[in-house]
Design a protein around this motif. Sequence first.
Motif, short mmCIF file in Angstrom:
data_model
loop_
_atom_site.label_atom_id
_atom_site.label_comp_id
_atom_site.label_asym_id
_atom_site.label_seq_id
_atom_site.Cartn_x
_atom_site.Cartn_y
_atom_site.Cartn_z
N GLN A 1 -3.64 -3.92 -3.94
CA GLN A 1 -3.47 -5.57 -3.10
C GLN A 1 -4.80 -6.27 -4.84
N THR B 1 -8.80 -1.85 3.47
CA THR B 1 -9.54 -1.15 2.12
C THR B 1 -10.31 0.49 2.94
N THR B 2 -10.91 -0.51 3.76
CA THR B 2 -12.74 0.01 4.04
C THR B 2 -12.44 1.48 4.56
N PHE C 1 -6.05 1.70 -2.33
CA PHE C 1 -5.49 0.82 -2.32
C PHE C 1 -6.28 -0.35 -2.39
N VAL C 2 -7.63 -1.04 -3.59
CA VAL C 2 -7.87 -1.99 -4.40
C VAL C 2 -6.93 -1.98 -5.41
N PHE D 1 -7.10 -7.38 4.09
CA PHE D 1 -7.41 -6.95 3.19
C PHE D 1 -8.61 -5.65 2.90
N TRP E 1 0.65 -1.12 0.11
CA TRP E 1 -0.13 -0.08 0.28
C TRP E 1 1.00 1.34 -0.17
N GLY F 1 -8.78 4.50 -0.30
CA GLY F 1 -9.67 3.80 -1.54
C GLY F 1 -9.38 3.25 -2.24
N THR F 2 -9.70 3.67 -3.36
CA THR F 2 -9.71 2.83 -5.34
C THR F 2 -7.91 2.38 -5.14
N TRP G 1 -5.91 -10.02 -4.34
CA TRP G 1 -7.39 -10.13 -4.10
C TRP G 1 -7.71 -11.24 -5.13
#
Length: 226
Positions: free
Chosen positions: A30, A201-202, A26-27, A197, A6, A23-24, A34
């Motif tokens: 990873q 991420t939240t 962070f997605v 994750f 991150w 947040g985007t 995922w």
Amino acid sequence: MFIGHWAPAFAVAAAAPESPRLGTLFVAAQLVDWAFALFVLGGVEHLRLVPGITAMNPLDLYHMPLSHSLLGTAVFALVFGVAIGAGLRNTVAGFWAAVVVLSHWLLDLVVHRPDLTLVGGEDKLGWGLWNVPGVAIPLELAITLGCFVWYVRATKGPLGPPLILIAAMLAFQAFSWFGPEPQGSPTAMVLTMMTAFAILTTLAFWVGRTRWHNRHVGLAVASVRR
């Protein structure tokens, strides 16, 4: 590498005012993990737990040609970048999202044992810092904390949310490094990874909604809070 993935999300959010929200990013950071988790649950890719295979974890990531080949990561980066660029109507944001996705393979190359591929073939790559904890641990902390501080200094907003995020990240990382070694079914480990994750991420989405870049002033702030 865990929270170190991150670091590029923080760095891009700090350096690029037109980047997507944290947040985007962070997605993005990873995204291939995922995908790997879902592929493992679906029987498409495989891992096994082999105690002692590296000094820091027992992961034998022996079959992940789709998610963790350089080609596969590049495809994920392209698709994600196009989707974000189209969704935000901002090609620059899409570009930065793609860069963060691609960073995952490069960071894995540094720490993994040879289990990464270029195009999914038999030749495996990995510099193996997981076998050198005295280097791997301070390196991961340095890049993560350094990029986090950069992000906080480059953005405005309450300090509480980012401090909660980094505290949670460090807590999960400490458990990964110093907690019980994963045993038993790889499925349980994958589900635990996905839970971690999801929580972090939240929190990153929450942080992203509370901060804006220093270069955004006046009406520009409202225009970027998408």
